[in-house]
Design an enzyme around this catalytic site. Structure first.
Site, mmCIF file in Angstrom:
data_model
loop_
_atom_site.group_PDB
_atom_site.id
_atom_site.type_symbol
_atom_site.label_atom_id
_atom_site.label_comp_id
_atom_site.label_asym_id
_atom_site.label_seq_id
_atom_site.Cartn_x
_atom_site.Cartn_y
_atom_site.Cartn_z
ATOM 1 N N GLY A 207 0.767 -1.063 0.004
ATOM 2 C CA GLY A 207 0.097 -0.195 0.092
ATOM 3 C C GLY A 207 1.029 1.207 -0.082
ATOM 4 O O GLY A 207 1.427 1.700 -0.874
ATOM 5 N N SER B 297 6.507 -4.602 -1.651
ATOM 6 C CA SER B 297 5.922 -3.307 -2.064
ATOM 7 C C SER B 297 6.264 -2.561 -1.046
ATOM 8 O O SER B 297 7.429 -2.392 -0.242
ATOM 9 C CB SER B 297 4.723 -3.237 -2.698
ATOM 10 O OG SER B 297 4.636 -2.035 -3.342
ATOM 11 N N TRP B 298 5.256 -1.706 -0.296
ATOM 12 C CA TRP B 298 5.232 -0.884 0.681
ATOM 13 C C TRP B 298 5.800 -1.588 1.925
ATOM 14 O O TRP B 298 6.515 -1.167 2.993
ATOM 15 C CB TRP B 298 4.049 -0.053 0.846
ATOM 16 C CG TRP B 298 3.700 0.135 2.598
ATOM 17 C CD1 TRP B 298 2.916 -0.328 3.265
ATOM 18 C CD2 TRP B 298 4.747 1.106 3.314
ATOM 19 N NE1 TRP B 298 3.370 0.435 4.786
ATOM 20 C CE2 TRP B 298 4.211 1.277 4.408
ATOM 21 C CE3 TRP B 298 5.547 2.287 2.885
ATOM 22 C CZ2 TRP B 298 4.718 2.108 5.465
ATOM 23 C CZ3 TRP B 298 6.139 3.083 3.770
ATOM 24 C CH2 TRP B 298 5.829 3.001 5.358
ATOM 25 N N ASP C 292 9.308 -4.877 -13.529
ATOM 26 C CA ASP C 292 8.858 -4.143 -12.462
ATOM 27 C C ASP C 292 9.484 -2.900 -12.629
ATOM 28 O O ASP C 292 10.647 -2.689 -12.569
ATOM 29 C CB ASP C 292 9.329 -4.682 -11.146
ATOM 30 C CG ASP C 292 8.921 -3.871 -9.658
ATOM 31 O OD1 ASP C 292 8.598 -2.712 -9.881
ATOM 32 O OD2 ASP C 292 8.500 -4.823 -8.915
ATOM 33 N N HIS D 176 5.365 -5.501 -11.397
ATOM 34 C CA HIS D 176 5.345 -5.418 -10.042
ATOM 35 C C HIS D 176 4.020 -6.128 -9.209
ATOM 36 O O HIS D 176 4.214 -6.525 -8.168
ATOM 37 C CB HIS D 176 5.127 -3.967 -9.585
ATOM 38 C CG HIS D 176 5.148 -3.462 -8.075
ATOM 39 N ND1 HIS D 176 6.491 -3.679 -7.811
ATOM 40 C CD2 HIS D 176 4.207 -3.030 -7.231
ATOM 41 C CE1 HIS D 176 6.112 -3.034 -6.101
ATOM 42 N NE2 HIS D 176 4.871 -2.816 -6.029
#
Length: 308
Positions: free
Chosen positions: A41, A113-114, A262, A290
């Site tokens: 996120g 990711s985050w 990505d 990604h």
């Protein structure tokens, strides 16, 4: 590739202070090797799929919804949302409080990711609490990374970016410009901004056919608010600090699974990180971005199997 579907055997709401209650759940073997799942996120929340990257006979899998999203309260889609106590430092503190609450000494950190940003920051601050790490679609919280996603990709997606830019025409920092719209009390203003933000995300990382990852509208609003809140503030991290301090991860084995396509690779994040983290292995997956594919899923499962 994934392990069978599984339900939590324990769950709850943890009071982390500031009026926040964080939802957590535990799956798998109650006496197994502890593993922590950090979702992306910011604001994506945990999913049942995330439970299935681990052998349920070997792992005690802990998942939680970070502040403001998923089943945690208050939700960032609330009309009177207050994001002042939702920062990287708060989330790191929440992880430690959850670890203590569950009586866990050390755990594997599994992130994407985050979630990778958060997991790396946590591990650098509390290396004695991390046994191994598995990351996918890695990021490190640099403004260089978020600037790429909001501006740098414009030449690759000119039509989509023109629409994205036109919705927030004032100011150079598009994250901050969108955040202002997203926090506007008028539902027509903040929901339109959320829709446009998520439309841009879909343009640069197309979802699988038939998969609306930003449904329903309340999810889109919370997600967009949290992403822009973090990006507009540089994730409350000094630029480049995660890679600069990756030497603190010495002795923590890690696997970084990265799609060759990505777009974050354009600034070299995974290569910089693996050269700064002496015990990390970089696994490149052809023909995926990604969002990942079956081969990336298999590589992540292989990594957790390796560490079980």
């Amino acid at each position: 590739m994934l392990y069978p579907e599984i339900e939590p055997h324990d769950s709850g709401m943890l009071d982390v202070g500031g009026g926040h209650l964080v939802h957590w759940e535990v799956c798998g073997n109650p006496n197994g090797k502890p593993a922590l799942v950090l979702h992306g996120g910011p604001g994506a929340g945990c999913t049942p799929r995330a439970r299935r990257y681990f052998d349920p006979t070997a792992y005690r899998v802990v998942l939680f919804d970070q502040r403001g999203c998923g089943r945690s309260t208050p939700h960032a889609s609330s009309p009177s949302v207050d994001l002042s106590t939702n920062t990287t430092d708060h989330l790191v503190a929440d992880i430690e409080l959850l670890r203590e609450h569950l009586g866990i000494e050390r755990w594997l950190v599994f992130a994407a990711s985050w979630g990778s940003v958060l997991g790396l920051v946590y591990a650098e601050r509390f290396p004695h609490r991390v046994s191994e790490m598995v990351h996918a679609g890695v990021a490190t919280g640099m403004r260089e990374e978020t600037d790429l996603l909001t501006r740098g990709l414009a030449p690759l997606f000119p039509e989509a970016w023109a629409r994205f830019r036109a919705h927030a025409p004032h100011g150079d920092d598009l994250s901050a410009a969108y955040l202002e719209l997203l926090l506007d009390p008028d539902p027509a203003v903040h929901q339109a901004a959320a829709d446009e933000w998520c439309r841009w995300e879909d343009a640069i990382v197309p979802p699988a056919p038939g998969n609306d990852r930003f449904d329903p509208p309340g999810f889109r609003l919370a997600f967009a608010r949290l992403v822009t809140h973090y990006w507009a503030h540089g994730s409350w991290l000094r630029e480049g600090v995660v890679i600069e301090e990756a030497w603190k991860l010495r002795g923590i084995p890690g696997v970084i699974v990265q799609g060759v396509l990505d777009l974050g690779n354009l600034i070299g994040t995974p290569w910089r990180l693996v050269h700064a983290w002496p015990d990390a292995e970089l696994v490149m997956i052809p023909d995926t971005d990604h969002g990942g594919n079956d081969a990336m899923t298999a590589a992540r499962v292989l990594a957790t199997d390796k560490f079980r």
